[in-house]
Scaffold this motif. Structure first.
Motif, PDB file in Angstrom:
ATOM      1  N   MET A 294       0.830  -1.207   0.000  1.00 50.83           N
ATOM      2  CA  MET A 294       0.000   0.000   0.000  1.00 50.83           C
ATOM      3  C   MET A 294       0.863   1.254   0.000  1.00 50.83           C
ATOM      4  SD  MET A 294      -3.305  -0.872   2.367  1.00 50.83           S
ATOM      5  CE  MET A 294      -3.891   0.796   2.296  1.00 50.83           C
TER       6      MET A 294
ATOM      7  N   ILE B 236       0.409   3.772  -3.011  1.00 51.41           N
ATOM      8  CA  ILE B 236      -0.041   5.133  -2.722  1.00 51.41           C
ATOM      9  C   ILE B 236       1.020   6.143  -3.136  1.00 51.41           C
ATOM     10  CG2 ILE B 236      -0.605   6.720  -0.830  1.00 51.41           C
ATOM     11  CD1 ILE B 236      -1.968   4.300   0.539  1.00 51.41           C
TER      12      ILE B 236
ATOM     13  N   PHE C  19     -10.436   4.683  -3.416  1.00 54.27           N
ATOM     14  CA  PHE C  19      -9.563   4.135  -2.380  1.00 54.27           C
ATOM     15  C   PHE C  19     -10.305   4.011  -1.058  1.00 54.27           C
ATOM     16  CE2 PHE C  19      -6.110   4.486   0.793  1.00 54.27           C
ATOM     17  CZ  PHE C  19      -5.449   3.320   0.455  1.00 54.27           C
TER      18      PHE C  19
END
Length: 126
Positions: free
Chosen positions: A45, A49, A88
């Motif tokens: 992640m 991101i 998200f």
């Protein structure tokens, strides 16, 4: 510092964060036989991101280089970023089992979701 410099700085920091997460992942799991799924998810992640942040920081520059009007560029990029944050948030809400978490963690989730929702609203209003 102008807008272009700020966007390029954001992109550089995001790519550096993704690279650092990759280095941490490489050395963290080198000695372990079994890797915890939570650690892998957290590191992936961070990388995802970071790279998405770098992409959205560079996207306005791409549109500006093709001669698009500034107000249209910011409107389009704000809408795309708002859509990205919304997707998200939906992903996190569906994949995390929030009901089984302690009350303090639920509060943190709600605070972050509230902040993200405010960012989405601000992006869609511009």
């Amino acid at each position: 510092m102008g807008e272009v410099d700020q966007l390029l700085t954001i992109a550089e920091v995001a790519v550096a964060l993704a690279g650092f997460a990759g280095i941490v992942a490489t050395f963290q799991f080198k000695q372990q036989v079994r890797i915890n799924q939570g650690h892998v998810l957290a590191l992936s992640m961070i990388v995802n991101i970071s790279l998405v942040g770098a992409f959205f920081a560079v996207l306005p520059l791409i549109f500006l280089n093709y001669g698009m009007a500034e107000n249209k560029v910011w409107t389009l990029c704000s809408g795309l970023m708002g859509a990205n944050i919304s997707m998200f948030m939906i992903f996190i809400w569906r994949t995390q089992h929030i009901s089984s978490l302690p009350a303090a963690v639920k509060l943190v989730y709600l605070l972050f979701f509230g902040a993200a929702f405010a960012v989405v609203c601000a992006n869609f209003m511009t």
